[in-house]
Structure formats: structure tokens, C-alpha cells
Design an enzyme around this catalytic site. Structure first.
Site, mmCIF file in Angstrom:
data_model
loop_
_atom_site.group_PDB
_atom_site.id
_atom_site.type_symbol
_atom_site.label_atom_id
_atom_site.label_comp_id
_atom_site.label_asym_id
_atom_site.label_seq_id
_atom_site.Cartn_x
_atom_site.Cartn_y
_atom_site.Cartn_z
ATOM 1 N N TYR A 1 0.804 -1.358 0.028
ATOM 2 C CA TYR A 1 -0.005 -0.052 0.095
ATOM 3 C C TYR A 1 0.877 1.229 0.017
ATOM 4 C CZ TYR A 1 -3.730 3.332 1.646
ATOM 5 O OH TYR A 1 -4.651 4.266 1.910
ATOM 6 N N LYS B 1 -1.517 -1.541 -4.008
ATOM 7 C CA LYS B 1 -2.414 -0.421 -3.975
ATOM 8 C C LYS B 1 -1.519 0.905 -4.229
ATOM 9 C CE LYS B 1 -5.821 1.812 -1.236
ATOM 10 N NZ LYS B 1 -6.622 1.986 0.323
#
Length: 295
Positions: free
Chosen positions: A135, A163
Site C-alpha cells: 500500500y 495499491k
């Protein structure tokens, strides 16, 4: 190779009633998402107000969602912190509870360098042996996972996706040059850029707005995958996203999840609710969006 999911993963909110996690509202919300074509559910992430949740609450929420979903879609647990050992322990517990994958944010506050990021992520991946979604959200952490670092990490057998909340297409293109997109998925972390992100090869989005319009947001991805131009289809969603930008996530989205009946409009400090006038405007924007669907 099959990716962890394709299309819309929902960054799930945490419903509160009188400052307690409302499990019935949580279940109702998850059922709503499943009934409306969500492709994955991400638990205990930024949108869930995870810094304000106790360890017991995180485990209870995760277990509740895992049991309810019952393997219909992947449940991805946000277990990353700025402490590698704590992240390992949270990840091991998530696996024990039945999570399908984990999501790991970059370190923050006690920031490291790129070599430290590699060691941090690999230590967690080695310890838990679940699929890992990296992330990258520089706006919240003040650091990034450089494309060269993504390349190194993508070689790890358990690290399967990123992400990408950079909102930077140059970054996306640099990452794409360095990875095998057949085995490593790129998911947008920004709802407002999905049209171009999909056009550039993104496999989906980890979404905030999909908490309230999962079916419509998944339909956008499906249409793009069918070769359609989705610019016009995105326009009404874009208007609603503009209304959601009135304040910092998850403050606005919880004005809408509560409007749909998924808990009270409550957040835990330091987050606070919108002013009443802003709440009214946002909810009216949602009503206009839904009315437009039926025209």
C-alpha cells in the site's frame, strides 16, 4: 495467472453506535456489498479508522467479516504498521482468523529508506505466507515505494499486488516497466482516476465510494474490460466523488454509509463529523446520483 481480485475491492468503513463497534450494522453493510457485486473487501484499513481500533476490535471485525463472507470474495486484512514485529503479529493473527490476504502500508513517522522498506515487507511476507498487497499512499505517510523497490518486492512469491494511491501516472508507468503484470496486480487507490488507471492496465481499485455504490463502480470496470469507452458512464460518479471531497476520508463517506443505515454518523477522535450543512449537501448529491440511475 489469476489475480487476487479484479475490479472493485471495498475499503470497508467501521460502523459505530455510541462509540462501540456496531456488529449488526457491519454485517448489514457487508451483505449489501456482496449483494451488489463487490469483488473484495478490505478490513481494518485507513477508511476503517484502524488507528483508533483496539487489537480486540480489529480481530472481532475481521472475524465477523470473514465468517459472513464465507469465501465468496477475498477478505484482505490491513495489518501494516510502522513496527515490523507488530505487523508480523497482526498478520499471523489475521491468517489464523481466515483472512485471504493482507495489506501492508509503508512505514510512517519513523520512516525508513528503500532498503529498509524491502526488509520490512519481506520480513512480514516471510512470516505469514499469505498473499500481500503493498500500500503506497505518500499523502498520508510522506514516503513512497519507489518503482525499483516495487520491482524487487514483486519477486517475492507472496507479494502479489500494489495499491497505488500516488495519483501519479508517471509512477504507474515506471512500475509497469519493472514488473510482470500477469503475476503482479496494480490497483488504484484513488477513486477519481479509475478511468485512466484502467486504460493503463490497472486491474481494479481499492475503493472508498464503493462503500455506497459498489454495483455501479464495478459496472464501470466491467464496461472498460468489454472495450467500451467509460468516460460518460463515469461522469455522474465523478460528480458524487467531487461532493465526497468536502473533507478528509473517511469523514464524508461515513455520512453516506450512515445515511444508508449502516451505523450512526460517528467517527472516533481525532476525526469528527461534517458540519450539518455539508452532510445535507453530500446526502443530496447521493440522492441525485441514485435518481439519475433510474431515469
Amino acid at each position: 495467472m489469476t489475480h487476487l481480485f479484479e475490479g472493485v475491492g471495498v475499503a470497508l468503513t467501521t460502523p459505530f453506535t455510541n462509540n462501540k463497534v456496531n456488529l449488526e450494522a457491519l454485517k448489514a453493510h457487508v451483505n449489501f456489498l456482496l449483494e451488489n457485486n463487490a469483488q473484495a473487501i478490505i478490513v481494518n484499513g485507513t477508511t476503517a479508522e484502524s488507528p483508533t481500533l483496539t487489537t480486540d476490535e480489529k480481530e472481532l471485525i475481521l472475524k465477523t467479516v470473514i465468517d459472513l463472507v464465507d469465501k465468496r470474495v477475498p477478505v484482505i486484512a490491513g495489518t501494516g504498521t510502522n513496527d515490523t514485529e507488530k505487523s508480523i503479529q497482526a498478520s499471523i493473527q489475521a491468517k489464523a482468523l481466515g483472512a485471504d490476504a493482507i495489506m501492508l502500508i509503508t512505514t510512517y513517522y519513523n520512516k525508513t529508506n528503500q532498503r529498509g522498506l524491502v526488509k520490512h515487507f519481506e520480513a512480514i511476507a516471510d512470516a505469514v505466507k499469505l498473499p500481500v498487497v503493498l500500500y503506497n499512499v505518500p499523502s498520508r505517510t510522506n514516503m513512497t515505494i519507489e518503482p525499483e523497490t516495487v520491482e524487487i518486492l514483486s519477486q517475492h512469491p507472496s507479494i502479489v499486488a500494489l495499491k497505488d494511491a500516488t495519483n501519479d501516472f508517471e509512477y504507474l508507468e515506471e512500475v509497469k516497466k519493472r514488473i510482470d503484470t500477469n503475476s503482479f496486480a496494480l490497483y488504484s487507490g484513488n477513486d477519481d482516476n479509475v478511468v485512466e488507471y484502467y486504460q493503463r492496465g490497472g486491474k481494479g481499485v481499492i475503493s472508498v465510494i464503493a462503500n455506497v455504490i459498489p454495483k455501479e463502480f464495478q459496472a464501470l470496470y466491467d464496461a472498460q474490460q468489454s472495450g467500451l469507452d467509460i468516460q460518460d458512464q463515469f461522469k455522474p460518479i465523478g460528480i458524487l466523488l467531487s461532493a465526497l471531497s468536502v473533507d478528509i476520508n473517511p469523514i464524508p463517506i461515513k455520512a453516506l454509509t450512515s445515511y444508508l443505515g449502516f451505523g450512526n454518523y460517528e467517527l472516533r477522535l481525532p476525526l469528527i463529523t461534517l458540519e450539518d450543512t455539508d452532510t445535507k449537501v453530500l446526502r443530496e448529491a447521493y440522492n441525485i446520483f441514485k435518481a439519475g440511475e433510474n431515469e
